[in-house]
Scaffold this motif. Structure first.
Motif, PDB file in Angstrom:
ATOM      1  N   ARG A 111       0.885  -1.083   0.048  1.00  0.00           N
ATOM      2  CA  ARG A 111      -0.135   0.120   0.092  1.00  0.00           C
ATOM      3  C   ARG A 111       0.718   1.174   0.019  1.00  0.00           C
ATOM      4  NH1 ARG A 111      -4.612  -0.733   4.440  1.00  0.00           N
ATOM      5  NH2 ARG A 111      -5.198   1.314   3.627  1.00  0.00           N
ATOM      6  N   ASN A 112       0.550   2.131  -0.758  1.00  0.00           N
ATOM      7  CA  ASN A 112       1.228   3.286  -0.860  1.00  0.00           C
ATOM      8  C   ASN A 112       2.797   3.291  -1.317  1.00  0.00           C
ATOM      9  OD1 ASN A 112      -1.079   4.970   0.122  1.00  0.00           O
ATOM     10  ND2 ASN A 112      -0.727   4.105   1.947  1.00  0.00           N
ATOM     11  N   PHE A 113       2.875   2.653  -2.351  1.00  0.00           N
ATOM     12  CA  PHE A 113       4.315   2.284  -2.985  1.00  0.00           C
ATOM     13  C   PHE A 113       4.551   3.627  -3.632  1.00  0.00           C
ATOM     14  CE2 PHE A 113       6.891   1.778  -6.643  1.00  0.00           C
ATOM     15  CZ  PHE A 113       8.147   1.053  -6.182  1.00  0.00           C
ATOM     16  N   ARG A 114       5.732   4.306  -2.998  1.00  0.00           N
ATOM     17  CA  ARG A 114       6.227   5.516  -3.558  1.00  0.00           C
ATOM     18  C   ARG A 114       7.937   5.358  -4.294  1.00  0.00           C
ATOM     19  NH1 ARG A 114       3.435   6.871   1.344  1.00  0.00           N
ATOM     20  NH2 ARG A 114       1.851   8.768   0.741  1.00  0.00           N
ATOM     21  N   CYS A 115       7.848   6.350  -5.149  1.00  0.00           N
ATOM     22  CA  CYS A 115       9.384   6.239  -5.990  1.00  0.00           C
ATOM     23  C   CYS A 115       9.270   7.865  -6.373  1.00  0.00           C
ATOM     24  CB  CYS A 115       9.440   5.407  -6.794  1.00  0.00           C
ATOM     25  SG  CYS A 115       8.407   5.567  -8.452  1.00  0.00           S
ATOM     26  N   ARG A 116      10.274   8.161  -6.863  1.00  0.00           N
ATOM     27  CA  ARG A 116      10.527   9.677  -7.140  1.00  0.00           C
ATOM     28  C   ARG A 116       9.549  10.037  -8.366  1.00  0.00           C
ATOM     29  NH1 ARG A 116      13.568  10.376 -11.686  1.00  0.00           N
ATOM     30  NH2 ARG A 116      14.511   8.490 -12.491  1.00  0.00           N
ATOM     31  N   MET A 117       8.806   8.919  -8.948  1.00  0.00           N
ATOM     32  CA  MET A 117       8.071   9.273 -10.095  1.00  0.00           C
ATOM     33  C   MET A 117       6.466   9.611  -9.525  1.00  0.00           C
ATOM     34  SD  MET A 117       9.524   6.914 -13.005  1.00  0.00           S
ATOM     35  CE  MET A 117      10.374   5.656 -11.869  1.00  0.00           C
ATOM     36  N   GLY A 118       6.313   9.240  -8.411  1.00  0.00           N
ATOM     37  CA  GLY A 118       4.868   9.146  -7.902  1.00  0.00           C
ATOM     38  C   GLY A 118       4.447   7.909  -6.849  1.00  0.00           C
ATOM     39  N   GLU A 119       3.403   7.736  -6.745  1.00  0.00           N
ATOM     40  CA  GLU A 119       2.757   6.739  -5.830  1.00  0.00           C
ATOM     41  C   GLU A 119       1.565   5.960  -6.481  1.00  0.00           C
ATOM     42  OE1 GLU A 119       0.322   6.708  -1.610  1.00  0.00           O
ATOM     43  OE2 GLU A 119       0.540   8.559  -2.768  1.00  0.00           O
ATOM     44  N   ILE A 120       1.604   4.864  -5.929  1.00  0.00           N
ATOM     45  CA  ILE A 120       0.600   3.859  -6.314  1.00  0.00           C
ATOM     46  C   ILE A 120      -0.278   3.295  -5.125  1.00  0.00           C
ATOM     47  CG2 ILE A 120      -0.271   1.480  -7.201  1.00  0.00           C
ATOM     48  CD1 ILE A 120       1.691   1.901  -9.501  1.00  0.00           C
TER      49      ILE A 120
END
Length: 113
Positions: free
Chosen positions: A25-34
């Protein structure tokens, strides 16, 4: 708990009740979030959750703009590469939560874009 966090909790429980296995849940990276990454059968599902307390600004799904779709696709691609999962079948779903009073209505669109 914020409206968005409430919606994500409802969506995660909804997916679990449908037999999905929530991986992240709430996977984040520099490109955004899922919001939610889950699997059902052999399909990896990236889920965008949109929650609204009214239709004043339209339906929740209308907030998933072309720009937002592009960000989700990029983050999904990064996740697949990072986890060596590019060979796995995948799709992007949208789960909408619309509150009317105390009642939350859910609409799940598979393979939304």
């Amino acid at each position: 708990m914020s409206l968005g966090a409430q919606g994500e909790e409802i969506a995660a429980n909804y997916l679990k009740n449908k037999g999905y296995h929530v991986l992240e849940r709430n996977f984040r990276c520099r490109m955004g979030e899922i919001d939610i990454i889950a699997c059902t059968g052999r399909i990896l599902v990236f889920v965008e959750v949109k929650t609204r307390s009214s239709q004043t600004y339209g339906l929740p799904c209308e907030a998933v703009t072309k720009t937002k779709q592009l960000h989700i696709r990029r983050v999904a691609g990064f996740y697949l590469l990072k986890n060596n999962m590019s060979h796995i079948d995948q799709r992007i779903d949208v789960v909408e939560i619309l509150y009317q009073g105390e009642k939350a209505y859910i609409r799940h669109t598979e393979n939304a874009f």
